[in-house]
Design an enzyme around this catalytic site. Structure first.
Site, PDB file in Angstrom:
ATOM      1  N   ASP A  12     107.176  44.342 -40.350  1.00  0.00           N
ATOM      2  CA  ASP A  12     105.816  44.041 -40.831  1.00  0.00           C
ATOM      3  C   ASP A  12     105.596  42.553 -41.069  1.00  0.00           C
ATOM      4  OD1 ASP A  12     105.304  46.818 -40.933  1.00  0.00           O
ATOM      5  OD2 ASP A  12     106.265  46.920 -42.898  1.00  0.00           O
ATOM      6  N   LYS A  17     100.499  40.516 -34.220  1.00  0.00           N
ATOM      7  CA  LYS A  17      99.516  39.440 -34.075  1.00  0.00           C
ATOM      8  C   LYS A  17     100.045  38.324 -33.170  1.00  0.00           C
ATOM      9  CE  LYS A  17      97.780  35.366 -35.846  1.00  0.00           C
ATOM     10  NZ  LYS A  17      97.068  34.594 -36.855  1.00  0.00           N
ATOM     11  N   GLY A  39     104.342  50.412 -37.033  1.00  0.00           N
ATOM     12  CA  GLY A  39     103.082  50.042 -36.393  1.00  0.00           C
ATOM     13  C   GLY A  39     102.846  48.559 -36.410  1.00  0.00           C
ATOM     14  N   HIS A  40     102.048  48.106 -35.468  1.00  0.00           N
ATOM     15  CA  HIS A  40     101.579  46.720 -35.451  1.00  0.00           C
ATOM     16  C   HIS A  40     100.073  46.767 -35.666  1.00  0.00           C
ATOM     17  CE1 HIS A  40     105.317  45.346 -33.853  1.00  0.00           C
ATOM     18  NE2 HIS A  40     105.197  46.044 -32.753  1.00  0.00           N
ATOM     19  N   THR A 301     101.853  52.971 -40.188  1.00  0.00           N
ATOM     20  CA  THR A 301     102.078  54.331 -39.708  1.00  0.00           C
ATOM     21  C   THR A 301     101.809  55.350 -40.810  1.00  0.00           C
ATOM     22  OG1 THR A 301     103.740  53.560 -38.167  1.00  0.00           O
ATOM     23  CG2 THR A 301     103.789  55.895 -38.692  1.00  0.00           C
ATOM     24  N   ARG A 304     101.804  54.171 -46.605  1.00  0.00           N
ATOM     25  CA  ARG A 304     102.557  54.015 -47.860  1.00  0.00           C
ATOM     26  C   ARG A 304     102.385  52.598 -48.391  1.00  0.00           C
ATOM     27  NH1 ARG A 304     108.670  56.121 -46.487  1.00  0.00           N
ATOM     28  NH2 ARG A 304     108.310  54.976 -44.580  1.00  0.00           N
ATOM     29  N   PRO A 305     102.277  52.406 -49.719  1.00  0.00           N
ATOM     30  CA  PRO A 305     102.256  51.042 -50.241  1.00  0.00           C
ATOM     31  C   PRO A 305     103.580  50.362 -49.925  1.00  0.00           C
ATOM     32  CG  PRO A 305     102.237  52.649 -52.045  1.00  0.00           C
ATOM     33  CD  PRO A 305     102.159  53.424 -50.765  1.00  0.00           C
ATOM     34  N   ARG A 306     103.533  49.139 -49.416  1.00  0.00           N
ATOM     35  CA  ARG A 306     104.779  48.430 -49.124  1.00  0.00           C
ATOM     36  C   ARG A 306     105.371  47.867 -50.407  1.00  0.00           C
ATOM     37  NH1 ARG A 306     102.197  45.581 -43.782  1.00  0.00           N
ATOM     38  NH2 ARG A 306     102.571  47.329 -42.399  1.00  0.00           N
ATOM     39  N   ASP A 334      98.192  32.244 -45.836  1.00  0.00           N
ATOM     40  CA  ASP A 334      96.899  32.194 -46.540  1.00  0.00           C
ATOM     41  C   ASP A 334      96.888  33.054 -47.807  1.00  0.00           C
ATOM     42  OD1 ASP A 334      97.093  34.027 -44.203  1.00  0.00           O
ATOM     43  OD2 ASP A 334      95.347  34.955 -45.146  1.00  0.00           O
TER      44      ASP A 334
END
Ligand code: GDP
Length: 424
Positions: A12, A17, A39-40, A301, A304-306, A334
């Protein structure tokens, strides 16, 4: 020219990007490991997308997207994903699937769920996409290659053999319904129908592409700390997440990978269980999670909170080293604009001694973070396009990290959009 884009930490980091951005100049983008378990997130002119199995270059008309032999190929998922793009106005991508990729079987997904249920509180926090059972079977030599779909007699025999074994475990360990070999055969024939137009001898295709001087990107999933050998074993994934494996998982000579871009986040995040030395909790973590990424740090995916933490130089430097990074893309900078001071983990204290080397998991469990605090810049940096226009404290933060990583930071990402990048 082959470039790999890989994660330095837990995943992640924003590889999607960076791949999407570099895809503008690429001819071919290859996924070489993992499956639909991570996931991306990509934001471009078509909208916001979470990709799981397709490489991040699928939005361009000029690129070919490849699912390499190292990937866990979930065929229904792949086609659902293609459909979801086309339904939203993305031109039909040019896709090739390796004839040596192995197939995610419906029972792999079930076994993943059953095993997590069986382990209860001691589970791996799997995304239940079937990844661990899939790779176990691959290396136990009872997996199914795409090429095997094309010999029906051999396929039937093998299904019968594999079902015999799987059904014993289903009945006696999990107490769940058995697999019907005929039903499984019919499912695989359906898989064959949908995948057939895309099947390709990918290593031969890439061999020619390399000879023709094409630009090829290898897109990694997760990060170095989830690698089964060099990560936080056993809380890792089941395929190698390292750039070196890109050669094997795509089917190209190792020496062709000339450039390895390790993606490092300006703070840390992780999903699933496992050691995470610079993790933070409570309100401090909630605030970073809310402000993080694009609209908060929640799994692409699973939702869930990271888990959140400060940037970890011990882990990131190790991650860059194991990836063989030639350059670093520092992302989500940022997000940190709200902080007065920014803690940076520069060492681990283990049994009273401070180390800068990332240890094996047993020692890691005892590690406590050693922090320095750098002054924040307290301003919005989105929209800035030149390095010199960044606030001084922000440049100091980047330069501090670069020195610790021992790899040049060539790109700084200051927003989720494709063009929100500062090149150095
Ligand atoms: P990947 O799996 O490494 O591609 O990472 P993910 O896509 O799961 O997570 C990265 C998240 O951060 C996504 O929501 C991106 O849109 C977002 N993102 C990437 N780069 C930046 C950045 O520079 N700034 C901000 N604010 N968000 C970013």
């Amino acid at each position: 020219m082959v470039k790999a884009i890989v994660g330095a930490c837990w995943g992640d980091e924003g590889k999607g990007k960076i791949t999407d951005m570099l895809g503008q100049e690429a001819d071919i983008i290859v996924r070489f490991q993992g499956g639909s378990n991570a996931g991306h997130t990509i934001i471009n002119e078509y909208g916001k997308f979470a990709l799981h199995l397709l490489p991040s270059g699928v939005f361009y008309k000029h690129t070919t997207s490849i699912i390499g032999n190292g990937v866990a190929l979930n065929i229904p998922y792949l086609f659902k994903e293609i459909k979801s793009l086309v339904d939203r106005g993305v031109p039909m991508p040019n896709i090739k699937v390796s004839d040596r990729a192995q197939i995610m079987m419906p029972y792999h997904i079930l076994f993943d769920q059953y095993e997590e249920e069986r382990l209860g509180g001691k589970s791996f926090g799997s995304t239940k996409s079937g990844i661990a059972p899939f790779y176990s079977d691959k290396y136990a030599k009872i997996g199914f290659q795409v090429s095997e779909l094309f010999d029906e007699e051999l396929l039937k025999d093998k299904i019968a053999r594999v079902c015999e074994m799987k059904n014993v475990i289903l009945e006696h360990l999990y107490h769940k319904p058995a697999i019907d070999p005929n039903e499984l055969f019919n499912t695989l024939m359906e898989y064959k129908r949908v995948v057939e137009p895309y099947v390709c001898d990918v290593s031969a295709y890439l061999y020619d592409a390399i000879k023709a001087g094409k630009n090829i990107l290898l897109e990694g999933q997760l990060g170095a700390l989830k690698d089964p050998d060099f990560g936080i074993y056993p809380m890792v994934t089941s395929s190698s997440t390292l750039a070196a494996y890109g050669a094997i998982g795509a089917g190209i000579p190792a020496a062709e990978i000339k450039d390895v871009i390790a993606v490092v986040k300006a703070y840390s995040s992780a999903v699933g269980a496992g050691e995470f030395v610079s993790e933070i909790f409570g309100e401090e973590a909630d605030e970073l999670r809310r402000r993080g990424g694009d609209g908060g740090e929640y799994g692409a995916t699973t939702g869930r909170p990271r888990r959140m933490g400060w940037v970890d130089m011990v882990a990131s430097r190790y991650g860059c080293r194991m990836q063989g990074a030639t350059e670093v893309a520092l992302t989500v900078l940022d997000v940190l604009g709200y902080l007065d001071v920014i803690p940076v983990c520069i060492g681990y204290e283990i049994n009273g001694e401070v180390t800068k080397d990332f240890p094996t998991t047993v020692k890691l469990a005892k590690a406590k973070p050693v922090y320095v605090e750098l002054p924040g810049w307290k301003q919005e940096i989105r929209g800035i396009r030149e390095y010199k226009d960044l606030p001084e404290n922000c440049r100091k933060y980047i330069e501090f990290i670069e020195k610790e990583l021992e790899v040049p930071i060539t790109m700084v990402s200051n927003g989720p959009g494709r063009d929100e990048i500062i090149r150095r």
